[in-house]
Design an enzyme around this catalytic site. Structure first.
Site, mmCIF file in Angstrom:
data_model
loop_
_atom_site.group_PDB
_atom_site.id
_atom_site.type_symbol
_atom_site.label_atom_id
_atom_site.label_comp_id
_atom_site.label_asym_id
_atom_site.label_seq_id
_atom_site.Cartn_x
_atom_site.Cartn_y
_atom_site.Cartn_z
ATOM 1 N N ASN A 104 -8.658 3.726 -2.033
ATOM 2 C CA ASN A 104 -7.924 2.600 -1.540
ATOM 3 C C ASN A 104 -7.279 1.723 -2.682
ATOM 4 O OD1 ASN A 104 -7.209 0.827 0.366
ATOM 5 N ND2 ASN A 104 -9.301 0.294 1.319
ATOM 6 N N CYS A 150 0.890 -1.177 0.156
ATOM 7 C CA CYS A 150 -0.105 -0.177 -0.006
ATOM 8 C C CYS A 150 0.853 1.158 0.151
ATOM 9 C CB CYS A 150 -0.987 0.005 1.134
ATOM 10 S SG CYS A 150 -0.149 -0.270 2.752
ATOM 11 N N HIS A 169 -1.674 1.636 7.159
ATOM 12 C CA HIS A 169 -2.263 1.507 5.849
ATOM 13 C C HIS A 169 -1.884 2.958 5.110
ATOM 14 C CE1 HIS A 169 -4.098 -0.096 2.345
ATOM 15 N NE2 HIS A 169 -5.292 0.498 2.607
#
EC number: 3.4.22.1
Length: 339
Positions: free
Chosen positions: A298, A108, A278
């Site tokens: 995302n 990520c 994240h």
């Protein structure tokens, strides 16, 4: 006296922990608990029959890591709108609308960076250059400076790598777009899908400084460079001004298990265990039913959340969302000769 105070604090913390119910991260009980609280968001099932180790690996950002210097911004005279969506502000830049999939890899930190970099290249060249910057190139070639590949990394160092070494182009898995498309396949972390099952396992691919067959120019010629990289202060207004003037940014936050169940609304942590850090791409802001939010992309594919996007509480550094913002400016001189 201090020993008494310390004991009291421990007892209060223990009591608070015991008062919070404990649920499996993907359980119906957790979904029902969140929805019965009538908070600002709705929960539902985004994952089915996946390992908890996989869920934790999705959160592959080391929080509190090194940061580049902050960029000084003078925003006092800048009039910011109540709501802003980079997809609508720069409709000629297709990457802003794109949702990628990091697969079974804690990448990520790389995805948040290359997504925002791709957007900014288009924005700062007035849409003359539209490129999908390669997550594969960043993930595999940044090395220990960026962290540990699929086991996690530092967003700030990803942006530093872009300015120092450059990044080639590269699209989604098996897209054959660009020099180095992503090599890790999407897996079925969602409900009623057809992709292979997800696990918490997966090695970082090797760094290859050769473009895939049939692509030209060469790897070296395909590099895109940043002019600079910098941190953005945790001031809500400074983050808004940065997005408004220069495009989406990369942010990072602490993920709890209830976030995995996000479907719609403005996310605020309700309950659940800490899963990890994240990194994501912040592309706007607004207000929904009186609750201010950040609009965020995302990297868990489009069948997670709200077509791959989510909203999270703005202005209170919720889960640290305003404390880890980094960005940079593309080196546009490399493009003008080609335009």
């Amino acid at each position: 006296m201090w020993q008494l105070w310390a004991s009291l604090c421990c007892l209060l913390a223990l009591a608070d922990a015991r008062s919070r119910p404990s649920f499996h991260p993907l359980s119906d009980e957790l979904v029902n608990y969140v929805n019965k609280r009538n908070t600002t968001w709705q929960a539902g099932h985004n994952f089915y029959n996946v390992d908890v180790s996989y869920l934790k690996k999705l959160c592959g950002t080391f929080l509190g890591g090194p940061k580049p210097p902050q960029r000084v911004m003078f925003t006092e005279d800048l009039k910011l709108p109540e709501s802003f969506d980079a997809r609508e502000q720069w409709p000629q830049c297709p990457t802003i609308k794109e949702i990628r999939d990091q697969g079974s890899c804690g990448s990520c930190w790389a995805f948040g960076a290359v997504e925002a970099i791709s957007d900014r290249i288009c924005i700062h060249t007035n849409a003359h250059v539209s490129v999908e910057v390669s997550a594969e190139d960043l993930l595999t070639c940044c090395g220990s400076m960026c962290g540990d590949g699929c086991n996690g990394g530092y967003p700030a160092e990803a942006w530093n790598f872009w300015t120092r070494k450059g990044l080639v182009s590269g699209g989604l898995y098996e897209s054959h777009v660009g020099c180095r498309p992503y090599s890790i396949p999407p897996c079925e972390h969602h409900v009623n899908g057809s992709r292979p099952p997800c696990t918490g396992e997966g090695d970082t691919p090797k760094c290859s400084k050769i473009c895939e067959p049939g692509y030209s120019p060469t790897y070296k010629q395909d590099k895109h460079y940043g002019y600079n990289s910098y941190s953005v202060s945790n001031s809500e207004r400074d983050i808004m001004a940065e997005i408004y003037k220069n495009g989406p940014v990369e942010g990072a936050f602490s993920v709890y298990s209830d976030f995995l169940l996000y479907k719609s609304g403005v996310y605020q942590h309700v309950t659940g265990e800490m899963m990890g850090g994240h990194a994501i791409r912040i592309l706007g802001w607004g207000v929904e039913n009186g609750t201010p939010y950040w609009l965020v992309a995302n990297s868990w594919n489009t069948d997670w959340g709200d077509n791959g996007f989510f909203k999270i509480l703005r202005g209170q550094d919720h889960c640290g969302i305003e404390s880890e913002v980094v960005a940079g400016i593309p080196r546009t001189d490399q493009y003008w000769e080609k335009i």
